[in-house]
Scaffold this motif. Structure first.
Motif, PDB file in Angstrom:
ATOM      1  N   TYR A  96       0.804  -1.216   0.000  1.00 18.86           N
ATOM      2  CA  TYR A  96       0.000   0.000   0.000  1.00 18.86           C
ATOM      3  C   TYR A  96       0.841   1.273   0.000  1.00 18.86           C
ATOM      4  CZ  TYR A  96      -3.806  -3.232   1.099  1.00 18.86           C
ATOM      5  OH  TYR A  96      -4.718  -4.246   1.066  1.00 18.86           O
ATOM      6  N   ASP A  97       1.930   1.291   0.734  1.00 20.44           N
ATOM      7  CA  ASP A  97       2.761   2.496   0.773  1.00 20.44           C
ATOM      8  C   ASP A  97       3.332   2.807  -0.608  1.00 20.44           C
ATOM      9  OD1 ASP A  97       2.301   2.839   3.468  1.00 20.44           O
ATOM     10  OD2 ASP A  97       4.118   1.781   4.094  1.00 20.44           O
ATOM     11  N   GLU A  98       3.814   1.776  -1.300  1.00 22.85           N
ATOM     12  CA  GLU A  98       4.342   1.981  -2.648  1.00 22.85           C
ATOM     13  C   GLU A  98       3.249   2.468  -3.591  1.00 22.85           C
ATOM     14  OE1 GLU A  98       4.808  -0.634  -0.745  1.00 22.85           O
ATOM     15  OE2 GLU A  98       6.871  -1.382  -0.853  1.00 22.85           O
ATOM     16  N   ALA A  99       2.033   1.918  -3.430  1.00 21.17           N
ATOM     17  CA  ALA A  99       0.914   2.346  -4.273  1.00 21.17           C
ATOM     18  C   ALA A  99       0.621   3.828  -4.052  1.00 21.17           C
ATOM     19  CB  ALA A  99      -0.323   1.507  -3.969  1.00 21.17           C
ATOM     20  N   ILE A 100       0.586   4.248  -2.787  1.00 23.01           N
ATOM     21  CA  ILE A 100       0.301   5.652  -2.491  1.00 23.01           C
ATOM     22  C   ILE A 100       1.388   6.560  -3.070  1.00 23.01           C
ATOM     23  CG2 ILE A 100       0.225   7.345  -0.611  1.00 23.01           C
ATOM     24  CD1 ILE A 100      -1.382   5.285   0.996  1.00 23.01           C
ATOM     25  N   ASN A 101       2.643   6.144  -2.969  1.00 23.58           N
ATOM     26  CA  ASN A 101       3.735   6.956  -3.532  1.00 23.58           C
ATOM     27  C   ASN A 101       3.538   7.158  -5.029  1.00 23.58           C
ATOM     28  OD1 ASN A 101       5.031   7.260  -1.064  1.00 23.58           O
ATOM     29  ND2 ASN A 101       6.345   5.473  -1.364  1.00 23.58           N
ATOM     30  N   ASP A 102       3.166   6.088  -5.727  1.00 24.66           N
ATOM     31  CA  ASP A 102       2.963   6.214  -7.174  1.00 24.66           C
ATOM     32  C   ASP A 102       1.745   7.082  -7.489  1.00 24.66           C
ATOM     33  OD1 ASP A 102       5.163   4.901  -8.078  1.00 24.66           O
ATOM     34  OD2 ASP A 102       4.144   3.025  -8.574  1.00 24.66           O
ATOM     35  N   LEU A 103       0.690   6.920  -6.725  1.00 23.39           N
ATOM     36  CA  LEU A 103      -0.511   7.722  -6.967  1.00 23.39           C
ATOM     37  C   LEU A 103      -0.242   9.202  -6.673  1.00 23.39           C
ATOM     38  CD1 LEU A 103      -3.066   5.204  -5.456  1.00 23.39           C
ATOM     39  CD2 LEU A 103      -2.853   5.796  -7.875  1.00 23.39           C
ATOM     40  N   ASN A 104       0.573   9.464  -5.660  1.00 19.79           N
ATOM     41  CA  ASN A 104       0.979  10.847  -5.390  1.00 19.79           C
ATOM     42  C   ASN A 104       1.700  11.441  -6.601  1.00 19.79           C
ATOM     43  OD1 ASN A 104      -0.048  10.609  -2.807  1.00 19.79           O
ATOM     44  ND2 ASN A 104       1.931  10.313  -1.829  1.00 19.79           N
ATOM     45  N   MET A 105       2.537  10.633  -7.221  1.00 22.03           N
ATOM     46  CA  MET A 105       3.276  11.093  -8.393  1.00 22.03           C
ATOM     47  C   MET A 105       2.338  11.376  -9.557  1.00 22.03           C
ATOM     48  SD  MET A 105       6.268  11.900  -9.350  1.00 22.03           S
ATOM     49  CE  MET A 105       7.179  12.243 -10.870  1.00 22.03           C
ATOM     50  N   VAL A 106       1.334  10.517  -9.740  1.00 20.81           N
ATOM     51  CA  VAL A 106       0.368  10.726 -10.819  1.00 20.81           C
ATOM     52  C   VAL A 106      -0.376  12.042 -10.597  1.00 20.81           C
ATOM     53  CG1 VAL A 106      -1.646   9.822 -12.017  1.00 20.81           C
ATOM     54  CG2 VAL A 106       0.097   8.250 -11.189  1.00 20.81           C
ATOM     55  N   ILE A 107      -0.773  12.298  -9.345  1.00 18.26           N
ATOM     56  CA  ILE A 107      -1.503  13.523  -9.032  1.00 18.26           C
ATOM     57  C   ILE A 107      -0.619  14.746  -9.272  1.00 18.26           C
ATOM     58  CG2 ILE A 107      -2.490  14.845  -7.110  1.00 18.26           C
ATOM     59  CD1 ILE A 107      -3.584  12.112  -6.081  1.00 18.26           C
ATOM     60  N   GLU A 108       0.669  14.600  -8.968  1.00 19.14           N
ATOM     61  CA  GLU A 108       1.608  15.700  -9.230  1.00 19.14           C
ATOM     62  C   GLU A 108       1.694  15.982 -10.726  1.00 19.14           C
ATOM     63  OE1 GLU A 108       6.391  16.408  -8.731  1.00 19.14           O
ATOM     64  OE2 GLU A 108       5.341  15.355  -7.121  1.00 19.14           O
ATOM     65  N   LEU A 109       1.667  14.907 -11.537  1.00 13.15           N
ATOM     66  CA  LEU A 109       1.743  15.069 -12.995  1.00 13.15           C
ATOM     67  C   LEU A 109       0.411  15.475 -13.598  1.00 13.15           C
ATOM     68  CD1 LEU A 109       3.884  11.879 -13.742  1.00 13.15           C
ATOM     69  CD2 LEU A 109       4.651  14.259 -13.955  1.00 13.15           C
ATOM     70  N   ASP A 110      -0.692  15.007 -12.976  1.00 11.58           N
ATOM     71  CA  ASP A 110      -2.034  15.306 -13.495  1.00 11.58           C
ATOM     72  C   ASP A 110      -2.993  15.488 -12.318  1.00 11.58           C
ATOM     73  OD1 ASP A 110      -4.417  15.576 -14.795  1.00 11.58           O
ATOM     74  OD2 ASP A 110      -4.473  13.528 -15.604  1.00 11.58           O
TER      75      ASP A 110
END
Length: 335
Positions: free
Chosen positions: A67-81
């Motif tokens: 879950y932590d890795e998933a949240i990190n990636d989703l944070n990155m997606v939100i930063e990009l979009d």
């Protein structure tokens, strides 16, 4: 075949992030999450701004329980979009699975803000409110989801569960029946109908619904256990034993199923068998007061009075009033 083709394409053009990305999707669809993650890693290495690769890698991490890795990636997606509705929804689901319901609701709010007619967002926020025991808010969200999509069976099911928890059985029954009308394979709705009809003493109707739940999901130990309870209350002990046996086969650590088997053996006068079953129930769950009480009764009938007193005292300690009464009545002990 697709993966083989992508692997050939990678050998021909090892610097194409799109090929790695598509190979990752193929592995993900096969539930080979580690291989999917590897290919998404390669796509991101070649293109650090590859939003879709981060998003799909997050899904693979999520389904792998990372879950932590998933949240990190989703944070990155939100930063990009920052305007991606689905990303906020998925991150909300991850927070829900982590038990961080307030964070989940914040994300579902954002998803619904970005897409006003977002049935899944309303449904998922309703589930988060359910976990917070804010049932009125949960019902409002399920109402909205159903309003947006009158054929959204999960909305009826989830609202039915809330009504069940609140003791509003008539409304719950209507919702579960509506969910089944939309999706005839909804074993969970049949299961809850069985529970409600059992609770109101309509045991045969309960059994009919548990039958359907089991037909649709033959590995549902809870359905077998609760159908066993209905058979027990109808005095159909052999049927009940069969269901408790099946519940234990599916879940060998099902303490209550051992307890109920012990009760039936005791009612048949087979006290040694009853004690064996109650021993197992207590071994698996030392806090079942009724198991100590019932074992105490069996020991008393077998004239093993010291063991009976010990079990009655333990049952009384766990809140069983009948055990206290029996200590006074049978042994003249105030406890």
């Amino acid at each position: 075949n697709a993966i083989n083709d992508y692997n050939i394409a990678i050998k021909l053009n090892p610097n194409d992030p799109e090929v790695y990305y598509n190979c990752g999707i193929a592995y993900y669809d096969l539930r080979k999450y580690e291989k999917a993650i590897y290919n998404y890693n390669m796509a991101i290495k070649l293109n650090p701004y590859y939003s879709d690769a981060y998003y799909n890698r997050a899904l693979a991490y999520y389904d792998s329980g990372k879950y932590d890795e998933a949240i990190n990636d989703l944070n990155m997606v939100i930063e990009l979009d920052p305007n991606s509705t689905d990303v906020y929804n998925i991150r909300g689901l991850v927070y829900s699975d982590l038990g961080e319901y307030d964070n989940a609701i914040i994300d579902f709010n954002k998803a619904i803000e970005l897409k006003s007619n977002y049935t899944i967002g309303d449904n998922n926020r309703g589930l988060a409110y359910k976990h917070k025991e804010e049932y009125d808010n949960a019902i409002k969200d399920f109402n909205k989801a159903i309003e947006l999509d009158p054929n959204f069976s999960n909305g009826y099911y989830n609202r039915g569960v809330i009504y069940y928890i609140m003791g509003k059985y008539e409304k719950a029954i209507n919702d579960f029946k509506k969910a089944i009308q939309i999706n005839s394979y909804d074993s969970d709705s049949y299961y809850f109908l069985g529970i409600i009809y059992y609770n109101i003493g309509e045991y045969n109707t309960a059994i009919n619904n548990f039958n359907m739940a089991i037909k649709l999901n033959p590995n549902d130990e809870e359905a077998y256990y609760n159908r066993g309870n209905a058979y027990y209350d109808l005095g159909k002990y052999d049927n009940a034993i069969n269901d408790f046996n099946m519940a234990i086969k599916l879940n060998p650590n099902y303490a209550n199923a051992y307890y109920k088997r012990g009760i039936i053996f005791g009612s048949k006068g087979e006290y040694d068998k009853a004690i064996i079953e109650l021993n197992k129930a207590i071994e698996l769950d030392p806090n079942i007061a009724e198991a100590y009480y019932s074992r105490g009764i069996a020991y008393y009938i077998k004239e093993e009075y010291d063991k009976a007193k010990t079990d009655f005292k333990k049952a009384a300690d766990l809140g069983n009033k009948k055990a206290k009464e029996n200590l006074k009545k049978l042994f003249n002990i105030d406890y």
